[in-house]
Motif scaffolding. Structure first.
Motif, PDB file in Angstrom:
ATOM      1  N   ALA A 107       1.275  -1.414   0.332  1.00 56.66           N
ATOM      2  CA  ALA A 107      -0.023   0.113  -0.176  1.00 56.66           C
ATOM      3  C   ALA A 107       1.535   1.204  -0.013  1.00 56.66           C
ATOM      4  O   ALA A 107       0.577   2.168   0.466  1.00 56.66           O
ATOM      5  CB  ALA A 107      -0.883  -0.245   0.607  1.00 56.66           C
ATOM      6  N   THR A 110      -0.438   4.452  -1.394  1.00 58.78           N
ATOM      7  CA  THR A 110      -1.414   4.734  -1.576  1.00 58.78           C
ATOM      8  C   THR A 110      -1.950   4.139  -0.065  1.00 58.78           C
ATOM      9  O   THR A 110      -2.815   4.128   0.209  1.00 58.78           O
ATOM     10  CB  THR A 110      -3.105   4.015  -1.995  1.00 58.78           C
ATOM     11  N   GLY A 112      -2.171   7.226   1.909  1.00 59.10           N
ATOM     12  CA  GLY A 112      -3.298   7.454   3.487  1.00 59.10           C
ATOM     13  C   GLY A 112      -2.166   8.715   4.408  1.00 59.10           C
ATOM     14  O   GLY A 112      -2.713   9.709   4.829  1.00 59.10           O
ATOM     15  N   THR A 118      -2.867  11.763  -2.868  1.00 67.93           N
ATOM     16  CA  THR A 118      -4.390  10.997  -2.594  1.00 67.93           C
ATOM     17  C   THR A 118      -4.924  10.075  -3.912  1.00 67.93           C
ATOM     18  O   THR A 118      -4.635  10.515  -4.810  1.00 67.93           O
ATOM     19  CB  THR A 118      -5.194  11.924  -2.301  1.00 67.93           C
ATOM     20  N   VAL A 119      -5.749   9.203  -2.977  1.00 69.02           N
ATOM     21  CA  VAL A 119      -5.585   8.160  -4.885  1.00 69.02           C
ATOM     22  C   VAL A 119      -6.545   8.786  -5.828  1.00 69.02           C
ATOM     23  O   VAL A 119      -6.272   9.000  -6.669  1.00 69.02           O
ATOM     24  CB  VAL A 119      -6.704   7.284  -3.800  1.00 69.02           C
ATOM     25  N   THR A 123      -5.627   9.515  -9.092  1.00 66.58           N
ATOM     26  CA  THR A 123      -7.011   9.068 -10.444  1.00 66.58           C
ATOM     27  C   THR A 123      -7.529  10.051 -11.348  1.00 66.58           C
ATOM     28  O   THR A 123      -7.116   9.894 -12.438  1.00 66.58           O
ATOM     29  CB  THR A 123      -8.204   8.652  -9.985  1.00 66.58           C
ATOM     30  N   ILE A 153       0.372   1.821 -12.035  1.00 67.10           N
ATOM     31  CA  ILE A 153      -1.081   2.622 -11.614  1.00 67.10           C
ATOM     32  C   ILE A 153      -2.034   3.112 -12.853  1.00 67.10           C
ATOM     33  O   ILE A 153      -3.402   2.502 -13.052  1.00 67.10           O
ATOM     34  CB  ILE A 153      -1.566   3.850 -10.522  1.00 67.10           C
ATOM     35  N   ALA A 165      -8.120   1.330  -7.428  1.00 71.06           N
ATOM     36  CA  ALA A 165      -7.349   1.084  -5.470  1.00 71.06           C
ATOM     37  C   ALA A 165      -8.116   0.676  -5.063  1.00 71.06           C
ATOM     38  O   ALA A 165      -7.829   0.006  -4.273  1.00 71.06           O
ATOM     39  CB  ALA A 165      -7.317   2.904  -5.683  1.00 71.06           C
TER      40      ALA A 165
END
Length: 212
Positions: A107, A110, A112, A118-119, A123, A153, A165
């Motif tokens: 992870a 991602t 956090g 951030t995801v 994105t 990704i 994610a």
């Protein structure tokens, strides 16, 4: 149809020491320079209409090794730079484990953790890149020189869209690993191959993989 070649940069000095980079700047190692040169030679016979590179120096140096075989200059594109890892950048996995004991290996991109990208932001970057390329390069071939984390990704985004994610990433992208993707006019995509590194094997080199 748009044809994309996604190329990870050659080994960096940080890669050789097991240091996680993110947006941190590190030059190519001597091995990385050789890898980049061999990737360029392998791609010399491919008709490429545009070359874009992350604005980080390890990617730019790799892109230059590819561009020299084509009547093109590599254009910097910040949108394809590596995932921002904030306080994790410049550390080895061992050092991160001490400072962030709850951080899970799979992870890292991602997590956090405050200060990391951030995801949602990742994105939006993926969406923008695919939309821009699909709009501007129909019936063209584009090379993108980027990073292991972002390429893996982007492939997940191509497969799963905004839900990437929620899945575990299966992709391993080694240094100068080459991935070919096509995007049809209706948005459907095909992965022709991922992480091709046979250009290194001819010279007995290796693709020093750093997992993200």
């Amino acid at each position: 149809m748009v044809t994309l070649y996604l190329i990870r940069h050659g080994q960096s000095e940080a890669n050789s020491k097991g240091i996680i980079q993110g947006h941190a700047e590190f030059p190519l190692s001597e091995l990385g320079k050789k890898q980049a040169s061999l990737a360029g030679k392998w791609m010399a016979d491919i008709q490429i209409d545009a070359i874009y590179t992350s604005d980080l120096q390890r990617a730019k140096a790799t892109a230059e090794s590819i561009a020299q075989f084509h009547p093109l200059k590599a254009s910097e594109w910040k949108m394809i730079r590596e995932v921002g890892l904030g306080p994790l950048e410049g550390k080895t996995r061992k050092e991160m484990g001490v400072e962030f004991p709850d951080l899970q290996r799979d992870a890292l991109l991602t997590s956090g953790i405050e200060g990391t990208e951030t995801v949602e932001a990742i994105t939006e970057r993926c969406k923008y890149v695919i939309n821009q390329l699909s709009s501007a390069y129909q019936e063209k071939t584009v090379a993108l020189v980027s990073h292991g984390g972002f390429i893996s990704i982007l492939l997940m985004y191509i497969i799963a869209g905004d839900h990437w994610a929620t899945l575990k990433r299966p992709f391993v992208i080694g240094n100068t690993g080459i991935t070919k993707v096509t995007i049809d006019e209706d948005g459907s995509t095909k992965l022709h191959y991922t992480n091709r590194t046979n250009h290194l094997e001819y010279d007995g080199l290796q693709s020093s993989t750093v997992l993200y």
